[in-house]
Design an enzyme around this catalytic site. Structure first.
Site, PDB file in Angstrom:
ATOM      1  N   LYS A  58      35.458  30.067  47.524  1.00 47.47           N
ATOM      2  CA  LYS A  58      34.318  29.176  47.752  1.00 47.47           C
ATOM      3  C   LYS A  58      34.401  28.526  49.132  1.00 47.47           C
ATOM      4  O   LYS A  58      33.385  28.295  49.794  1.00 47.47           O
ATOM      5  CB  LYS A  58      34.225  28.103  46.667  1.00 47.47           C
ATOM      6  CG  LYS A  58      33.305  28.469  45.532  1.00 47.47           C
ATOM      7  CD  LYS A  58      33.837  29.423  44.527  1.00 47.47           C
ATOM      8  CE  LYS A  58      33.541  30.857  44.656  1.00 47.47           C
ATOM      9  NZ  LYS A  58      34.177  31.705  43.644  1.00 47.47           N
ATOM     10  N   GLY A 188      33.500  48.098  43.890  1.00 45.92           N
ATOM     11  CA  GLY A 188      33.209  47.222  42.756  1.00 45.92           C
ATOM     12  C   GLY A 188      32.173  46.165  43.102  1.00 45.92           C
ATOM     13  O   GLY A 188      32.425  45.323  43.965  1.00 45.92           O
ATOM     14  N   ALA A 189      31.010  46.242  42.440  1.00 45.27           N
ATOM     15  CA  ALA A 189      29.962  45.239  42.668  1.00 45.27           C
ATOM     16  C   ALA A 189      30.002  44.196  41.554  1.00 45.27           C
ATOM     17  O   ALA A 189      28.980  43.838  40.974  1.00 45.27           O
ATOM     18  CB  ALA A 189      28.595  45.900  42.734  1.00 45.27           C
ATOM     19  N   ILE A 192      33.642  39.289  42.179  1.00 43.07           N
ATOM     20  CA  ILE A 192      34.557  39.142  43.320  1.00 43.07           C
ATOM     21  C   ILE A 192      34.106  40.018  44.486  1.00 43.07           C
ATOM     22  O   ILE A 192      34.066  39.578  45.639  1.00 43.07           O
ATOM     23  CB  ILE A 192      36.003  39.454  42.874  1.00 43.07           C
ATOM     24  CG1 ILE A 192      36.464  38.396  41.863  1.00 43.07           C
ATOM     25  CG2 ILE A 192      36.954  39.507  44.068  1.00 43.07           C
ATOM     26  CD1 ILE A 192      37.824  38.643  41.241  1.00 43.07           C
ATOM     27  N   VAL A 277      37.889  46.002  41.652  1.00 40.89           N
ATOM     28  CA  VAL A 277      37.420  46.708  40.450  1.00 40.89           C
ATOM     29  C   VAL A 277      37.809  45.982  39.162  1.00 40.89           C
ATOM     30  O   VAL A 277      37.795  46.574  38.091  1.00 40.89           O
ATOM     31  CB  VAL A 277      37.958  48.155  40.403  1.00 40.89           C
ATOM     32  CG1 VAL A 277      37.423  48.967  41.578  1.00 40.89           C
ATOM     33  CG2 VAL A 277      39.472  48.168  40.403  1.00 40.89           C
ATOM     34  N   GLY A 278      38.157  44.733  39.283  1.00 38.71           N
ATOM     35  CA  GLY A 278      38.467  43.946  38.091  1.00 38.71           C
ATOM     36  C   GLY A 278      39.920  43.516  38.061  1.00 38.71           C
ATOM     37  O   GLY A 278      40.697  43.809  38.975  1.00 38.71           O
ATOM     38  N   ARG A 279      40.270  42.780  37.005  1.00 41.40           N
ATOM     39  CA  ARG A 279      41.619  42.244  36.872  1.00 41.40           C
ATOM     40  C   ARG A 279      42.165  42.597  35.497  1.00 41.40           C
ATOM     41  O   ARG A 279      41.417  42.878  34.574  1.00 41.40           O
ATOM     42  CB  ARG A 279      41.599  40.723  37.089  1.00 41.40           C
ATOM     43  CG  ARG A 279      41.124  40.346  38.484  1.00 41.40           C
ATOM     44  CD  ARG A 279      41.020  38.849  38.679  1.00 41.40           C
ATOM     45  NE  ARG A 279      42.292  38.179  38.610  1.00 41.40           N
ATOM     46  CZ  ARG A 279      43.159  38.065  39.613  1.00 41.40           C
ATOM     47  NH1 ARG A 279      42.884  38.596  40.785  1.00 41.40           N
ATOM     48  NH2 ARG A 279      44.292  37.423  39.454  1.00 41.40           N
ATOM     49  N   ALA A 327      37.972  30.537  35.195  1.00 41.31           N
ATOM     50  CA  ALA A 327      38.840  29.362  35.223  1.00 41.31           C
ATOM     51  C   ALA A 327      38.447  28.348  34.152  1.00 41.31           C
ATOM     52  O   ALA A 327      39.305  27.769  33.474  1.00 41.31           O
ATOM     53  CB  ALA A 327      38.791  28.722  36.603  1.00 41.31           C
ATOM     54  N   HIS A 451      11.746  13.848  40.773  1.00 36.33           N
ATOM     55  CA  HIS A 451      10.929  14.663  41.674  1.00 36.33           C
ATOM     56  C   HIS A 451      11.165  14.225  43.110  1.00 36.33           C
ATOM     57  O   HIS A 451      11.214  13.032  43.376  1.00 36.33           O
ATOM     58  CB  HIS A 451       9.446  14.508  41.334  1.00 36.33           C
ATOM     59  CG  HIS A 451       8.568  15.236  42.289  1.00 36.33           C
ATOM     60  ND1 HIS A 451       8.420  16.606  42.274  1.00 36.33           N
ATOM     61  CD2 HIS A 451       7.807  14.786  43.330  1.00 36.33           C
ATOM     62  CE1 HIS A 451       7.602  16.980  43.240  1.00 36.33           C
ATOM     63  NE2 HIS A 451       7.215  15.886  43.907  1.00 36.33           N
TER      64      HIS A 451
END
Ligand code: FAD
Ligand code: AMP
Length: 478
Positions: A58, A188-189, A192, A277-279, A327, A451
């Site tokens: 982040k 990997g889309a 991450i 591609v992932g964890r 997390a 508003h």
């Protein structure tokens, strides 16, 4: 005699450190064992999330967005910027300082709450004994009334793309590039891949994201995923769907990626390639063969709805167990387990774990999406409100995307809130709070929203569910 604790936690990521703090708050004598060593060579608490996950990614997303805005987004406001440049090492440095602040923060919280922090590798033995191996190889055994396994996850490697020193890298190394690659490939889309691809795209890299599946963001609502793909493509992220990476060849400072898609076998060359591609659950050398804890066929620690393993008094939380690798899911499980050990009747609502992708615009959702509910034959009413019709979003030139509220057609109970657009993560969280209390779309529509706020898009989408939106033509008239 070895030291005895009420609770011993293995792993100080968001699952483990939160469990340890909560257990100590409840009066239990608690120790937490962590082996991770930070860039300064010292033990660093906080796990993947604080060291190489949520927080550093982040930090880079925010820095890179500011650069992108300074370069391309300010002229519209009448602000002239010329010769804007980026000092990548300074950006990485800032990220490292934030990481240090937060990992140090966990150490302070441990002190403040009386959690004993133990450096080293923890291994569960039989009878809730835990062996700790220190950096110098010496071992000690501690006794535990209860054990919480919170060993987290590691990036998955795939045979076609073995990691190299600094060309084919995982997400951890991709947080530390010292220069912007000219050409960046991402395998990997998923969350991450998209977040890291966005960081380096904003800093000028030409980015290609390979995704083996034909469908983009298969877990998101299809309407939101479609809008996301359109937006990312406009931003210059080249997302290639149905493109399976089959091999890589590193030559000098570059890597050639072979992949197959609808057009057959193809190749593209990059300066860097991120494998995202992932964890997978990380349980290496964590469990002695007689400790009684079962793993499933994928090496994930088997737990029940309350995170208790097959060994009584041994619990497991976070990425090492079933469910989304997030997390906030990990930390809530940590709290639940600590409270149950202390004798409370805690439980967790797995139906309302929100998901967020911190791209720009953000993408977020909670509850079920339209295609899931359709597959379950649930009759629904749907309200959609576009940010292009929201005053605050237009003022900020953030008009991409929409909020979508899905409610049960019979009861009006909200079953899902989905958003892509400004503040989507915060806005979906408002939906999650409301859903936790069993809200109806009508309830949200009756609440007073300030508003002008982007949150008004949530209210209007909720009103639109029953054809009562004011600032957009209703699909459904009531
Ligand atoms: P971890 O955070 O992996 O912590 C486990 C800890 O246990 C580690 O520190 C490890 O060193 C230690 N350990 C393991 N085995 C042992 C042992 N035997 N002895 C001693 N110590 C041990 N999630 C979100 O919700 N939001 C996000 O924005 C987000 N962004 C992410 C970005 C990236 C790039 C990555 C990689 C992940 C991101 N995640 C995000 C996922 C999030 O980081 C994980 O879901 C979360 O950290 C899991 O927490 P955990 O406590 O289960 O495990
Ligand atoms: P996530 O698990 O959400 O991080 O997403 C990882 C993505 O990587 C998934 O959508 C997979 O389909 C994709 N993936 C896995 N292996 C390959 C591969 N060899 N080539 C392209 N994409 C892949």
């Amino acid at each position: 005699m070895s030291e005895k604790y009420d609770v011993v936690v293995i792993g100080a990521g968001p699952g483990g450190y939160v469990a340890a703090i909560r257990a100590a708050q409840l009066g239990l004598k608690t120790a937490c064992i962590e082996e991770y060593v930070g860039k300064d060579g010292k033990q660093a608490l906080g796990g993947t999330c604080l060291n190489v996950g949520c927080i550093p990614s982040k930090a880079l997303l925010d820095s890179s967005w500011k650069f992108h805005e300074a370069q391309d987004g300010l002229a519209l406001h009448g602000i002239e910027t010329k010769g804007v440049s980026i000092d990548v090492p300074a950006m990485i440095d800032r990220k490292d300082k934030i990481v240090k602040q937060f990992t140090g923060g966990v150490a302070s919280l441990f002190k403040a709450n009386g959690v004993t922090s133990i450096e080293g590798h923890g291994k569960l033995l039989a009878n809730k004994q835990v062996e700790v191996t220190a950096k110098d190889g010496t071992t000690t055994v501690i006794e535990a009334g209860n054990v919480i396994l919170a060993s987290g996850s590691r990036p998955i490697d795939i045979p076609p793309a073995p990691l190299t020193e600094n060309i084919i890298v995982d997400s951890t190394s991709a947080l530390d590039f010292q220069t912007t690659p000219q050409k960046l490939g991402v395998i990997g889309a998923g969350v991450i891949g998209l977040e890291l691809g966005s960081v380096w795209r904003r800093l000028g890299a030409e980015v290609v994201v390979f995704e083996a599946l034909d469908k983009f963001l298969s877990l998101a609502d299809e309407q939101v995923a479609k809008e996301a793909l359109k937006t990312f493509t406009k931003q210059g992220l080249q997302v290639r769907l149905g493109a399976r990476v089959t091999g890589t060849e590193v030559k000098g400072e570059q890597v050639t990626v072979s992949f197959t898609d609808a057009n057959g076998e193809q190749q593209l060359t990059f300066d860097k390639l991120i494998v995202a591609v992932g964890r997978r659950a990380y349980t290496e050398n964590l469990l002695a063969s007689d400790c009684g804890v079962d793993l499933d066929e994928r090496g994930v620690i088997f737990v029940d709805d309350y995170c208790e393993t097959s060994a009584p008094g041994v619990y497991a939380v976070g990425d090492a167990v079933r469910g989304p690798m997030l997390a906030h899911k990990s930390s809530e499980e940590g709290v639940m387990v600590a409270e149950r050990i202390a004798g409370q009747k805690a439980a967790m609502n797995y139906d309302l774990v929100p998901s967020v992708i911190y791209t720009h615009p953000e993408i977020a959702w909670v509850g079920k999406n339209e295609q899931q509910l359709k597959a379950e034959n649930v009759e629904v009413n749907i309200g959609v409100f576009p940010f292009a019709a929201n005053g605050r979003a237009v003022a900020a030139n953030e008009t991409t995307g929409m909020v979508k509220v899905i409610a049960d057609a019979k009861t009006d109970r909200v079953l899902g809130v989905h958003a892509i657009g400004p503040g989507a993560a915060e806005l979906v969280q408002q939906g999650a709070i409301a859903m936790e209390f069993g809200t109806s779309a009508e309830d949200i529509g009756m609440m007073v929203f300030s508003h002008p706020t982007v949150s008004e898009a949530l209210k209007e989408a909720a009103l639109a569910v029953n054809g009562h939106a004011i600032h957009v033509a209703n699909r459904k008239k009531r």
